[in-house]
Design an enzyme around this catalytic site. Structure first.
Site, PDB file in Angstrom:
ATOM      1  CB  CYS A 231      -0.949  -0.014   1.194  1.00 12.85           C
ATOM      2  SG  CYS A 231      -2.250  -1.269   1.062  1.00 12.85           S
TER       3      CYS A 231
ATOM      4  CG  HIS B 188      -6.249   7.188   1.975  1.00 13.39           C
ATOM      5  ND1 HIS B 188      -5.504   8.323   2.188  1.00 13.39           N
ATOM      6  CD2 HIS B 188      -7.299   7.259   2.837  1.00 13.39           C
ATOM      7  CE1 HIS B 188      -6.064   9.041   3.141  1.00 13.39           C
ATOM      8  NE2 HIS B 188      -7.156   8.423   3.550  1.00 13.39           N
TER       9      HIS B 188
ATOM     10  CB  VAL C  72      -2.018  10.516   1.791  1.00 13.49           C
ATOM     11  CG1 VAL C  72      -2.842  11.623   2.425  1.00 13.49           C
ATOM     12  CG2 VAL C  72      -2.229   9.191   2.517  1.00 13.49           C
ATOM     13  CE  LYS C  73      -1.343   4.090   1.570  1.00  8.11           C
ATOM     14  NZ  LYS C  73      -2.470   4.457   2.427  1.00  8.11           N
ATOM     15  CG  HIS C  74       2.981   6.135  -4.474  1.00 11.81           C
ATOM     16  ND1 HIS C  74       2.908   5.231  -3.444  1.00 11.81           N
ATOM     17  CD2 HIS C  74       4.195   6.725  -4.385  1.00 11.81           C
ATOM     18  CE1 HIS C  74       4.054   5.275  -2.770  1.00 11.81           C
ATOM     19  NE2 HIS C  74       4.841   6.165  -3.315  1.00 11.81           N
TER      20      HIS C  74
END
Length: 410
Positions: free
Chosen positions: A161, A185, A187-189
């Site tokens: 993740c 989500h 804030v992920k890549h």
């Protein structure tokens, strides 16, 4: 004293990057015939599988759903044990409990990853799998973990993740474990609002997870079992018409809507640019913060000093500093407050799962059982890291940290 930065907008530790073409992609999906269960999900799965070098990708509505689907597809249940790290988000560990299996914690390395030596010490006749978390975007020591799993006949599930876009020994993260789980989500890549993906080379597991995400239901006529044990006489329940569907397992509604998939397709096209920017920010942080007393930089392939212990490319979901707050003479709370006063947000990743009240009450864990994880948690502070962080904002973060941690102008 605070500088002028405190009067400017707060820099968060993480933030999604949404551009005009992303909005257009979602708008097009909104105006299509399908808001869910449409062609965008299949297109996103194919593009994602190709990107990480896996044969199959199964889209779901969160990273947690990805982990749960993995456990269910593997058939784990009561009496089975799954070895997990303490430094992770709770979903990594909870997924074993969701299917009735038992999570077994193995302590961490100094950089927060599950320690292969600790894994080996936890293996019993009940052990079925290891979940390895690519913490912060830096791949685990898979050479040793894969060897352990192979030697003991264990399934490796990669909680990737944090690590979309990272590589280990030239292999994309997403192609290493038997199952590999991702989160989208904000804030992920890449972001889909909420969303997740599981990748695998096993077609049977992929099919099981597709059923699991849709209530355990199949509409594939080739897989039908029929509702009537005696199909010799045509009856309303033995007539398998084009409307037929069958629930063949207990599943959940973990489907990803087409709106989210359309955004994911658009975001995936930008992954290389996003990763490059994250790595450029990390390189600047490493240059500027190297040598500050009581501060340890994250292990990576962009370090100013030293070298990474194995060949990998860091995707920098997080930039986790390890700070000896006691030697610094300031608590972590005070440091975070002083950063906030300068317009800089920060976060902590993570409270060890074994110390959460639920796990302490259910399993009897107490402080001191996993000292490496507790030491890591006690020192960790994640500073801003996202692709739209501007150069002047990076310098604001650095200046604030130097003032607070090195005492210049404080």
């Amino acid at each position: 004293m605070t500088d002028a930065g405190s009067q400017r907008a707060m820099i968060p530790y993480g933030r999604q990057t949404i551009e005009v073409d992303d909005v257009e992609a979602v708008s097009a999906a909104l105006q299509s015939d399908f808001l869910t269960q449409g062609p965008s999900v299949d297109a996103f799965e194919r593009a994602f599988a190709a990107r990480v070098g896996a044969a199959h990708a199964v889209a779901v509505n969160s990273g947690t759903a990805a982990l749960h689907a993995s456990m269910a597809a593997l058939g784990f249940g009561p009496g089975d044990e799954v070895i997990v790290p303490p430094i992770t988000f709770t979903a990594t560990v909870n997924c074993a409990l969701f299917v009735g299996a038992t999570p077994v914690f193995a302590d961490t390395t100094p950089d927060g990853h599950i320690d292969p030596r600790q894994i080996e010490s936890k293996i019993t006749a009940k052990t079925k799998a290891v979940i390895a978390v690519d913490y912060a975007g830096w791949p685990c020591d898979y050479e040793r973990i894969l060897a352990l799993c192979d030697r003991h006949g264990l399934v490796l599930i990669c909680d990737a993740c944090h690590a979309l876009g990272a590589t280990w020994n030239g292999m994309p993260i997403g192609s290493i474990g038997r199952l590999n789980c991702f989160s989208f989500h904000p804030v992920k890549h890449i972001a889909t609002g909420e969303g997740g993906m599981i990748t695998t080379d096993d077609p049977l597991l992929a099919e099981k997870m597709r059923m699991f995400r849709t209530h355990g239901i199949t509409k594939d006529a080739a897989r039908f079992k029929g509702l009537d044990s005696d199909g010799a006489v045509l009856s309303p329940i033995s007539d398998l018409g084009p409307w037929h569907y069958e629930m063949q397992a207990l599943g959940f509604n973990y489907r990803m809507p087409d709106l989210n998939a359309a955004l994911g397709i658009s975001q995936l096209r930008k992954l290389d640019r996003f990763i490059a920017r994250r790595r450029a920010i990390a390189r600047r942080y490493s240059e500027a913060l190297a040598g500050i007393p009581h501060v340890e930089l994250p292990v990576s392939d962009v370090q100013v000093r030293g070298c990474a212990p194995y060949a990998a490319v860091h995707a920098f979901h997080l930039f986790p500093l390890l700070i000896d707050f006691r030697a610094l003479g300031k608590s972590r709370t005070l440091v975070m407050e002083e950063l906030r006063a300068r317009g800089v947000g920060a976060q902590v990743h993570y409270i060890p799962v074994c110390l959460q009240p639920y796990y302490r009450e259910r399993f009897g864990f107490v402080p001191g059982q996993f000292p490496a994880a507790e030491s890591f948690f006690a020192r960790e502070l994640s500073i801003p890291m996202f692709p739209t962080l501007r150069d002047d904002e990076v310098e604001r973060v650095i200046r604030a940290l130097v003032e607070i941690l090195a005492g210049a102008g404080a």
